[in-house]
Each structure stands twice: as structure tokens, then as C-alpha cells.
Design an enzyme around this catalytic site. Structure first.
Site, mmCIF file in Angstrom:
data_model
loop_
_atom_site.group_PDB
_atom_site.id
_atom_site.type_symbol
_atom_site.label_atom_id
_atom_site.label_comp_id
_atom_site.label_asym_id
_atom_site.label_seq_id
_atom_site.Cartn_x
_atom_site.Cartn_y
_atom_site.Cartn_z
ATOM 1 N N GLU A 70 -41.004 -37.148 0.289
ATOM 2 C CA GLU A 70 -41.825 -36.089 -0.126
ATOM 3 C C GLU A 70 -42.991 -36.681 -0.883
ATOM 4 O O GLU A 70 -42.881 -37.410 -1.715
ATOM 5 C CB GLU A 70 -41.125 -35.082 -1.081
ATOM 6 C CG GLU A 70 -41.693 -34.173 -1.872
ATOM 7 C CD GLU A 70 -42.474 -33.218 -1.026
ATOM 8 O OE1 GLU A 70 -41.908 -32.467 -0.504
ATOM 9 O OE2 GLU A 70 -43.588 -33.065 -1.254
ATOM 10 N N GLY B 245 -39.157 -13.306 17.318
ATOM 11 C CA GLY B 245 -40.181 -14.060 16.733
ATOM 12 C C GLY B 245 -39.438 -15.470 16.079
ATOM 13 O O GLY B 245 -38.302 -15.774 16.472
ATOM 14 N N HIS C 49 -15.608 -6.358 -11.586
ATOM 15 C CA HIS C 49 -15.134 -7.506 -12.192
ATOM 16 C C HIS C 49 -13.797 -7.877 -11.333
ATOM 17 O O HIS C 49 -13.137 -7.088 -11.045
ATOM 18 C CB HIS C 49 -14.473 -7.525 -13.626
ATOM 19 C CG HIS C 49 -13.937 -8.629 -14.101
ATOM 20 N ND1 HIS C 49 -14.517 -9.767 -14.490
ATOM 21 C CD2 HIS C 49 -12.443 -8.941 -14.040
ATOM 22 C CE1 HIS C 49 -13.554 -10.555 -14.687
ATOM 23 N NE2 HIS C 49 -12.524 -10.318 -14.544
ATOM 24 N N ASP D 230 -43.230 -14.734 24.208
ATOM 25 C CA ASP D 230 -42.250 -15.494 24.232
ATOM 26 C C ASP D 230 -40.767 -14.974 24.141
ATOM 27 O O ASP D 230 -40.228 -14.572 25.287
ATOM 28 C CB ASP D 230 -42.604 -16.529 23.014
ATOM 29 C CG ASP D 230 -41.599 -17.849 23.092
ATOM 30 O OD1 ASP D 230 -40.687 -17.765 24.233
ATOM 31 O OD2 ASP D 230 -41.351 -18.305 22.238
ATOM 32 N N ALA D 231 -40.591 -14.602 23.039
ATOM 33 C CA ALA D 231 -39.166 -14.066 22.834
ATOM 34 C C ALA D 231 -38.972 -12.889 21.776
ATOM 35 O O ALA D 231 -39.794 -13.275 20.627
ATOM 36 C CB ALA D 231 -38.165 -15.157 22.501
ATOM 37 N N CYS E 75 -38.405 -15.762 13.236
ATOM 38 C CA CYS E 75 -37.120 -15.577 12.368
ATOM 39 C C CYS E 75 -35.923 -15.513 13.217
ATOM 40 O O CYS E 75 -35.059 -16.253 12.795
ATOM 41 C CB CYS E 75 -37.289 -14.154 11.679
ATOM 42 S SG CYS E 75 -35.925 -13.601 10.992
ATOM 43 N N GLU F 137 -45.506 -9.342 23.607
ATOM 44 C CA GLU F 137 -44.764 -10.655 23.295
ATOM 45 C C GLU F 137 -44.919 -11.723 24.116
ATOM 46 O O GLU F 137 -44.627 -11.335 25.463
ATOM 47 C CB GLU F 137 -43.382 -10.216 22.988
ATOM 48 C CG GLU F 137 -42.590 -11.391 22.473
ATOM 49 C CD GLU F 137 -43.176 -12.477 21.691
ATOM 50 O OE1 GLU F 137 -43.142 -11.915 20.467
ATOM 51 O OE2 GLU F 137 -42.940 -13.551 21.781
ATOM 52 N N ASP G 257 -46.666 -13.507 8.899
ATOM 53 C CA ASP G 257 -47.195 -15.157 8.489
ATOM 54 C C ASP G 257 -48.758 -14.878 8.745
ATOM 55 O O ASP G 257 -49.239 -15.819 7.947
ATOM 56 C CB ASP G 257 -46.582 -15.993 9.165
ATOM 57 C CG ASP G 257 -44.974 -16.071 8.710
ATOM 58 O OD1 ASP G 257 -44.686 -15.378 7.890
ATOM 59 O OD2 ASP G 257 -44.158 -16.923 9.257
ATOM 60 N N ALA H 210 -41.242 -31.314 8.396
ATOM 61 C CA ALA H 210 -40.960 -29.882 7.779
ATOM 62 C C ALA H 210 -41.953 -29.853 6.516
ATOM 63 O O ALA H 210 -41.738 -29.780 5.464
ATOM 64 C CB ALA H 210 -39.513 -29.527 7.422
#
Lengths: 537, 475
Positions: free
Chosen positions: B209, B45, B451, B41-42, B47, B39, B319, B276
Site C-alpha cells: 500500500e 452490473g 437481549h 453485458d450482464a 454489484c 445493457e 458510480d 485493487a
């Protein structure tokens, strides 16, 4: 202190009885709730029967090796009054009916669902409905989950179905010929010792079953009105084409005759080879390859049985229907195809330039269309119920493709409207997708005439079976140089090598007579021998 | 070989300690394989560090503040103040606990942990450069490798994440103050989650968008519920516009300039710009070509149903292996990769992967939509239950949205479901289970549900699909 009896629980899925393989406890042993006390083998699996009480084993009622009907008392416990176990005195725990993967496979894991509902829906997009556990089991056993017939609601595939498929015993298929409820033997009249499972036994026990088998060499149909048998036995009977009411037996339950799978197999064997009845023995050793498993049928030791399921069975049913419905006549002839070979050679570069792999198949398809147009009865379907012959207007040719899974017959539609290259492309596409099992069901429907190209593998003539309800099918041998008699330059006959194409045309003689078949074949041959005629098609 | 290199061997090398990689490493170790996890970085990941967990922490925090301040209709009066620094601190604490937990789990399972940047030097060898000058590097020889390097946000030209006022999603999750005006470029799920979060925290949010609606993959009626609610929260939408550039505004702040396909320009005054617009795989620096692995035209590593790449002993999960780019899919793939390596009969044999969007209200989907089911050749049987007919939904004050269940008319098999409304991310799990188990509408409908709960809506939707709904009119 009280004494509580424990009955062999209903393990479900139509299992009526099990063999008590071994006791894990003895009278006087101290047991705790859920502690396994016995191993029982049903036709589904080897299962451990847990104690439902904390207490001491009082008495064992069954000997190892005995068959025990569900509901029979097998053991009693002296229960601690102050123990927790008393609270569950009425409980009949259901042992997990799934054996570990490493367990000995039951020779026949079939078990008809009690509800008798039958459903094998086509699922679009090749989707198979099965939970992850069943999918994993399928991978473990090397089973294509898509090829498993599901016995669950809507055809859902269960782990039991996967096991049954792997072991060759078929799925827990509730379908089949019997639509009525399967009579379930009542757990009474079971005093006899040494009686065998209806569907399952361990090695070595098979020979002792002779008592219920018919006399060797002279099977007499018993011809009873009612016969009791477990669902699995009924399945064996269906598979072996035996009427249960004809299977001799000495056993009874509730006063009715009771038949075991062994008896069915013995009777079927005797019918098939009256002089040499095979003893119904079963090799219960685990098959080294889980996919090739033994089954409950009377298979000689060392023989291999493979499941008659999925595509193979579908093909089988279709062939049987065709063969026994349509009186087949097969007409053979040979076309001399020098000109066809030449024509294809000339067209090949053009085809290649267009990215098309040009085989002889498109030419043959066009020649067939020429023949069908002239003799429309070969492009027809007999509807017996309506007492009519439907002469089809479409020319949709089915092309039989041998695949690993079995024969598939994708259909090329409207052959009369398509060019040679277009046909070549379509045939190649359908054949390759057939081999990858990626055909949609719709692509195998609607054919009006079929072609089978056994020559691609080797051979000259064969008897193709009509792709019912079509009326005719043409089988193609291999185009090879064969000796033909021709008139030489000096006017005498001489034998010369020439490329020839053997043709085998099977027709439904109810619809077409031999003369028409021969004329059709002549037209096809004429177009193959003079490919220029195809320009007219 | 670089001077100072040492070479060690490992049976399984996992590159990347995100939800795909660390899960693969732990399972491989559980299978008894000598496993090394690299790894750079951290642990955890994207997530744990920059995605799911921090965003959900902020969504919860902002949601709580908003709820408390908007509950007069229940008779609750409050004027909550948000201490953004404290909220980020709390969020970081959550992240730290989880990432620390990952590291501990790896160690406890016997995974060898190596920090550094891995790159392939051959089909069975990687070099790991340790961070910082003079830290050296080491060479690892492996029998099997699992590439789990994840993804990173895509940058839009002209919007450099290095600029303070241009935010990636990670920046938006680390901000200790709430900007007065936030421009959000992209109306996908990340953009929408953060847009609603910041709107609740008091920012004036403008979403730009390119397409003509938000949340592209979702059905119109699902989008509508989320868009309507976002508008109620004050989010302004500008569709058909792409971000073209930013400039400094004369009176402070920045101008976000957009352009339509027809060349029409608009300008929005903002203090921060969140970009994003999607995520791209992280494969640079891996030198995949040295292992003989190619990527597709979008940069993803292609894999088969056993997570194997073109080089059979090298797997790729998560990913970096393409859609679905979801943490839970990555973990599932990681387990499959490890088990395949261990010789187990594992495969990506799932019927569907659920997805959740943590907007307000949430979206949960799994399997097929009605249109997809029809496209696949099924005769879809569809049932719906609006949350405004749910007793429990009414008692939470959130009655927007619905549960929709899609099944096969002939067999009743549940094929999928779409839920938009309160707790949709949780509720969708039931539909996912049904899809995966091959459950039928009857199975779902006949399963007694507690219920009063929101989950009853799933049962009702199943009943509705069968024309037997009690609490709604059957469609």
C-alpha cells in the site's frame, strides 16, 4: 350481544376537539373492525375514524357538523359476541392524523405540543433534522425544509410542521410567550350544538359564530383571571397580540370561560377597526398554491395570506425590538461626490486587473470608520442592565443585503485594517452568499455599526432601523446626478448637475444626540467628498 | 444513420442495468413511463456480477471454513477442506439467480430490454450497437435518459489485467484455485476484503500500500482493529510502497517489485497479483460530447441533487456520477432520477449514506465522525460500546471492535456512527435510520433492544454518549 360505545380518540398534539364532518355509516349498518365510520376534521387534518369492533351500528350520538371534544362518545356498536372485535373492546384506536397530500388543508394547522418545551437550536452547517417523509412532503408542498420551525425533540421537523409552514399557520411550535403548561379544556360541558372548532371550520359556518364575538365596534376587555382555550387558539391570540383573558365569550368548560380562535379574531379585528368589524370568516377552499395558504385569522375572502415565519419573523422581531427599544432619530444629508466618482473610475482598472469588482461601498465604509473614530459613541452599545455604554474598539460594519428570503446583515470585520479592494472583495462575497443563503450565523454577528444601501434599488432618503444593540445605522441613497448650487466662474451662484449621495443616519437618541449625529455625518461626507482623506484611514 | 438502422422512440432511456440503472428503469416504468433499458453485458452490473454479491459469497464461504477450523476454543474440532471450484460454482449460482431475477423484474414491470452498447449521437438520440458482427444496430430517440454505466477497476501501469497472473477484483472472484502466494496491490476496502478472504482460504497474502495504513477514509482505531485481525490471519503489510513492476521468478511464480517514495525497492515472491487501487467511471464509448455532457477531470459525470447533468433531461446515477460509489447509493439515485423524470418531487435529500466493508471484522459507518461533527460546528457527544462488553459478542467468539455513536451535544441528534466488529454491516443500519430520522441519543437509548443481541451495543453506545451507560464505564 353487547353494546359498546366508541369515544372520539385523542389524536394527540394538543388537539382537543374535532368537527364531525360526515357519518359514513348509519344505525343498523354492519361494520368491520378498522372500517371508517366517520370523518372528523381537527385543526390538524381531516381524519377517518375507524370502527374498533366487528358488529352493527347501534346509535349515532353526534350530528354531522357538530364539534366533538376528544373523549366524547360518538357512536355505539352492537358487537358480535363471537367476533374478534370484542377483544379490542377497550381499545381506542388512534386514527392517523396525517391527511393525504390532496386533502383540503386545514386553515390553521398549528398545534402546540403538549409538553410546552421550546427549542429552536441553531444547527451548524445549515443542517435541518427531519425524517425523509417530512423532507419529501416539504418538496411536494414547495417548502424549504430549512425554513420550517421544528416542533419535535431538539427542534426536529415533523410532517405536521411542514404542513403548518405550507399552510401559513406556523409550525406546531411549542414555543412562544407562554412558558407555562397550556390548560387543556376538559371534554365536559359540551352539550351545545352548533359550536365551532376553536381553530378550524369549514366554509359557511363562520357567520354563525357571532354569538361569541364581542359587540361590533365596542370591544370591551373581559378582564378574566383564567381563560381556557386550545393551544392553537392561544397561538392565534399571540400572533394577533390579544390577551385571551380580555376576549369576550359566552362559552364555558368546567365552569371556566372558553375562548375560540374566531372569538380571538373577532375581538382583534374589532380592536383594530372598531367602526368596521370584519366578520371572522374563513375561506376553507384549498389554496391553489399550497405555499400561499389561508389561515384561521379573519381574512376577507379572496385575500392572500403568507406565513409569517422563519427569516421574515426573525427580522420582524429584531425590528420590533430595535424600534421600540431605541428612540430613533434620523438625520439626513447629501454628499456631493464628484471626486469620489472620479476616484473610483480611476481605481477601477486596477481593481479589475486584480479581479475585484470595485463598488462605492468600500469608500463609504472607510469614510464611516473615519467618522466612528472621531465620534466613538456611534460605534457603541448601550447595556441598560449594566447601566453602561460600551464604546467598541472594533470597527465591524454590518452590510444589509436584500435577499429572496428577507434582509440579511453580514458583518465585515475590522474595516479599519483592510484596504479598499479587500473590502470590495469581502462585501461582494458576503452579499452573494447572503443571497444564496449560505452565510454562517457567525458571519452575521459582532457588528458595531450597520449600513443599508437602499439606493441600490432606488430612492433617496429613508429611515433605517438600527441593527440593535448597535447605536447607529447609515442608509445610502442612489448616487445620481442631482441639481446642486455652486459658485460659478463669475462668482455668482448657479445650479449645476452633480453626482450626489443622499445619506440617512439613524441613531439611538438615548446614546447619541442630534448634534453628534450631524457632526458624524459631516465627517463621513467630508471623506466622501474628498476621497484623498481616506488615505489616512 | 447507418444502413440497416431502425429508429424507435422511448420516453425514458436507461443505459446500464446495474443497481442504479435497473432500479431507475423499473421505477420509471412503475411511474407509467415508456422505458427502455440498454445493457451491454450482464444484468445487475458490477454489484451482482463482479462486486458485492460474488465477493460476499466468497467471504461467507471462506469465513465459514475458517470459523469451523478455528473453533477449538468452543470445543469444536474440524479440519475443513475447501473445494474452490465448488465454491465458485455455488457463487455463480447465486449470481445467476439474482441477475435472472433482475431481468425478470424489468420485464414484469414493462421495461423494454435492449442488449448492446449505447452511444449518444445527439441530445435526444443514442445508437445501440448490438454485439457481434452483423448483429446491426438501432437508434433510439428518448425524451429523458439516465446514464448508469458504472465503473471499472483502475489498472496500474505495467499490470495488465489481460495477464493471467494479474488479477482485477473480478478475476479474484472467479478463480477456481487458491494461489499459494497472493500479492495485493492496494489496501483499500476491496483489497482488504479479498486479502482477508484469501488468507482464510489458505493463501499467503502480502499487501502493498502506498499510504501508511490500510482503509484510508476510516478512523485510526477502526483501521487498527481490522489490521490487527488481518495480521492474525497471516496477512503481511508493506506500507509506503507502490507496485512498480512484475517479473517472472527464476524458480517459477512471479516477483512483485515495489518502490518507496525514496526509491527503496523491495521484491515479493507471488503467484498472483491482485490490483485493487480503486475504480474509475465507465464513460468511454458513450460519446457524451454528442449530448453536450462534459465529465470532470476524473471522468465522472457531474450531477445536481436531482441527478440531472448539465443537459437537464439527461440524468446520471451510480458510480459514473461519482462518490459515493456504492450500490445502495446508486439504487437510491436511480429511484430519484426516475421520479424526477416522472415529475415527482424527488431529490437526493439524504443526510448520510451508510457504507460497509466486509473485512474480518466488518466495518459499518454512516454520517459524521467525531472530527467531522466538530468541523461542521457541532459540539460532538460521543459514546462507545466495546464488543468485549457485549454478552452476545462473547457467545459468538468475536469480541473485537466497538460501536461508536456521534451526536450533537446540544440537541442530542445522532449525526453518525462507526462500527467495527461482528455484523457491523447490519448494525450500522440502525444508526443510519437514526441519522436519517433525526433521532436523538435518547430516542436510541430508550428504544428497547432485544437481549442478547449485538444491536444492544448501539443502545449502550447511545447511553454512553449521555453519560448513562450501565454496562460500560461512561467516558
Amino acid at each position: 350481544m353487547t353494546v359498546e360505545e366508541f369515544k372520539l380518540p385523542d389524536v394527540g398534539e394538543g388537539v382537543a376537539e374535532g368537527e364531525l364532518v360526515s357519518w359514513l355509516v348509519a344505525p343498523g349498518d354492519r361494520v368491520e373492525e378498522d372500517q371508517p365510520v366517520a370523518e372528523v376534521e381537527t385543526d390538524k387534518a381531516l381524519v377517518e375514524v375507524p370502527s374498533s369492533y366487528d358488529g352493527t351500528v347501534e346509535e349515532l350520538f353526534v350530528d354531522e357538523g357538530d364539534m366533538v371534544p376528544v373523549g366524547d362518545v360518538i357512536i355505539s356498536f352492537r358487537v358480535d359476541e363471537d367476533g374478534d372485535g370484542g377483544a379490542t373492546a377497550e381499545a381506542e384506536p388512534e386514527p392517523e392524523p396525517e391527511p393525504d397530500a390532496g386533502d383540503e388543508p386545514a386553515p390553521d394547522a398549528s398545534a402546540d405540543a403538549a409538553d410546552g418545551a421550546t427549542s429552536e437550536p441553531d444547527t451548524p452547517s445549515g443542517r435541518t433534522f427531519a425524517p425523509p417523509s417530512a423532507r419529501r412532503l416539504a418538496r411536494e408542498l414547495g417548502v424549504d425544509v430549512a425554513a420550517v420551525d421544528g416542533s419535535g425533540p431538539g427542534g426536529r421537523v415533523t410532517e405536521a410542521d411542514v404542513r403548518a409552514h405550507a399552510e401559513g399557520g406556523g409550525s406546531a411550535d411549542p414555543g412562544g410567550a407562554d412558558d407555562g403548561p397550556e390548560p387543556r379544556p376538559a371534554p365536559t360541558d359540551t352539550g351545545s350544538t352548533g359550536r365551532k372548532s376553536a381553530v378550524s371550520k369549514r366554509g359557511g359556518d363562520g357567520s354563525s359564530d357571532g354569538a361569541s364575538a364581542p359587540a361590533a365596534g365596542a370591544p370591551e376587555p373581559a378582564g378574566r383571571e383564567t381563560t381556557l382555550a386550545t393551544p392553537a387558539t392561544r397561538k392565534v391570540a399571540r400572533e394577533r397580540g390579544v390577551d385571551l383573558d380580555d376576549v369576550p365569550t359566552d362559552e364555558t368548560r368546567d365552569g371556566e370561560a372558553f375562548v375560540t380562535a374566531d372569538a380571538v379574531n373577532a375581538y382583534a379585528d374589532a380592536l383594530e377597526s372598531p367602526s368596521e368589524p370584519e366578520p371572522a370568516t374563513v375561506d376553507a377552499d384549498p389554496a391553489p398554491d399550497a405555499a400561499a395558504a389561508t389561515d384561521a385569522a379573519g381574512t376577507a375572502s379572496g385575500d392572500e395570506t403568507v406565513p409569517y415565519r422563519g427569516v421574515r419573523r426573525t427580522i420582524g422581531k429584531q425590528m420590533e425590538r430595535s424600534k421600540y427599544t431605541a428612540p430613533h432619530v434620523t438625520h439626513h444629508d447629501t454628499a456631493e461626490v464628484d471626486a469620489l466618482v472620479e476616484a473610483r473610475e480611476q481605481l477601477k482598472p486596477t481593481a479589475e486587473a486584480e479581479g475585484v469588482k470595485l463598488t462605492y461601498m468600500p469608500f463609504v465604509m472607510k469614510a464611516i470608520v473615519a467618522g466612528l473614530k472621531e465620534y466613538p459613541y456611534l460605534n457603541s452599545e448601550l447595556r441598560e442592565d449594566d447601566e453602561e455604554i460600551v464604546l467598541k474598539r472594533d470597527y465591524n460594519l454590518g452590510i444589509a443585503v436584500a435577499t429572496d428570503a428577507g434582509l440579511m446583515v453580514p458583518v465585515v470585520e475590522d474595516v479599519d485594517e483592510k484596504g479598499l479592494f479587500e473590502l470590495a472583495d469581502e462585501v461582494n462575497d458576503l452579499a452573494s452568499r447572503a443571497r444564496e443563503r449560505k452565510l454562517k450565523p457567525a458571519e452575521m454577528k459582532g457588528g458595531t455599526f450597520s449600513i443599508t444601501n437602499f439606493g441600490a434599488i432606488g430612492g433617496e432618503y429613508a429611515t433605517p432601523i438600527i441593527n440593535y444593540p448597535e447605536t447607529a445605522i447609515l442608509g445610502l441613497g442612489a448616487i445620481e446626478e442631482r441639481p446642486v448650487v455652486r459658485e460659478g466662474a463669475d462668482g455668482t451662484s448657479e445650479v449645476v448637475p452633480a453626482p450626489t449621495l443622499p445619506l440617512s443616519l439613524s441613531i439611538d437618541h438615548r446614546v447619541v444626540d442630534g448634534a453628534v449625529a450631524a457632526e458624524f455625518a459631516n465627517t463621513v461626507m467630508e471623506h466622501l467628498e474628498t476621497p484623498l482623506l481616506l488615505l489616512n484611514e | 444513420m447507418v444502413v440497416g438502422d431502425v429508429t424507435t422512440g422511448t420516453e425514458v432511456l436507461v443505459i446500464g442495468a446495474g443497481p442504479g440503472g435497473y432500479v431507475a428503469a423499473i421505477r420509471a416504468a412503475q411511474e407509467g413511463l415508456d422505458t427502455t433499458l440498454v445493457e451491454k453485458d450482464a444484468y445487475g452490473g458490477a454489484c451482482l456480477n463482479r462486486g458485492c454479491i460474488p465477493s460476499k459469497a466468497l467471504i461467507t464461504g471462506s469465513g465459514l471454513a475458517h470459523e469451523a477450523g478455528n473453533a477449538e476454543f468452543m470445543g469444536v474440532h474440524a479440519d475443513p477442506a475447501v473445494d474452490m471450484g465448488k465454491m465458485i460454482e455455488w457463487k455463480d449460482g447465486v449470481v445467476d439467480r439474482l441477475t435472472g431475477g433482475v431481468e425478470k423484474l424489468c420485464k414484469a414491470n414493462g421495461v423494454n430490454l435492449v442488449e448492446g452498447v449505447a452511444s449518444f449521437v445527439g441530445e435526444n438520440t443514442v445508437r445501440v450497437a448490438h454485439g457481434g458482427d452483423g448483429q446491426g444496430s438501432e437508434t433510439l430517440e428518448f425524451e429523458h435518459a439516465v446514464i448508469a454505466t458504472g465503473s471499472r477497476p483502475i489498472q496500474v501501469p505495467g499490470f495488465d489485467f489481460a495477464e493471467d497472473h494479474v488479477w482485477s477484483s473480478a478475476d479474484a472472484l472467479d478463480a477456481d484455485t487458491v494461489p499459494d502466494r497472493l500479492g495485493v496491490v492496494g489496501g483499500g476496502y476491496i483489497g482488504m476484503e479479498l486479502a482477508t478472504t484469501y488468507a482464510k482460504l489458505g493463501a499467503e497474502v502480502t499487501v502493498v500500500e502506498m499510504l501508511d495504513d490500510i482503509l484510508d477514509p476510516y478512523e485510526d482505531d477502526v483501521k487498527r482493529v481490522v489490521r490487527k485481525r488481518a495480521e492474525e490471519l497471516g496477512v503481511e503489510f508493506n506500507f509506503g510502497e507502490g507496485a512498480s513492476e512484475w517479473t517472472e521468478a527464476p524458480d517459477g511464480g512471479y516477483l512483485l517489485r515495489t518502490e518507496t517514495e525514496d526509491g527503496e525497492e523491495s521484491t515479493y515472491g507471488v503467484d498472483k497479483i491482485l490490483v485493487a487501487v480503486g475504480r474509475q467511471p465507465v464513460t468511454d464509448g458513450l460519446d457524451l460530447e454528442n449530448a453536450g455532457i462534459e465529465t470532470d477531470d476524473r471522468g465522472f459525470v457531474e450531477t445536481d441533487d436531482r441527478t440531472r447533468t448539465a443537459v437537464e433531461h439527461v440524468h446520471a446515477v451510480g458510480d459514473v456520477a461519482g462518490d459515493p460509489m456504492l450500490a445502495h447509493a446508486a439504487s437510491n439515485e436511480g429511484i430519484v432520477a426516475a421520479e424526477v423524470i416522472a415529475g415527482e418531487p424527488a431529490a437526493l435529500d439524504r443526510q448520510a449514506v451508510p457504507a460497509a466493508v466486509f473485512t474480518d471484522p466488518e466495518i459499518g459507518t454512516v454520517g459524521m465522525t467525531e472530527a467531522e461533527a466538530a468541523e461542521a460546528g457541532f459540539e460532538p457527544a460521543v459514546g462507545e460500546m466495546p464488543f468485549n462488553a457485549s454478552g452476545r459478542a462473547m457467545t459468538t467468539g468475536h469480541t473485537e471492535g466497538f460501536v461508536r455513536i456521534v451526536a450533537d451535544e446540544e440537541t442530542g441528534f445522532v449525526l453518525g456512527g462507526q462500527i467495527v466488529g461482528p455484523e457491523a454491516s447490519e448494525l450500522i443500519a440502525e444508526v443510519a435510520l437514526a441519522v436519517e430520522m433525526g433521532a436523538t441519543l435518547e430516542d436510541v437509548a430508550a428504544t428497547v433492544h432485544t437481549h442478547p443481541t449485538l444491536a444492544e451495543a448501539v443502545m449502550e453506545a447511545a447511553e454512553n454518549a449521555r453519560g448513562q451507560a450501565i454496562h460500560t464505564l461512561n467516558r
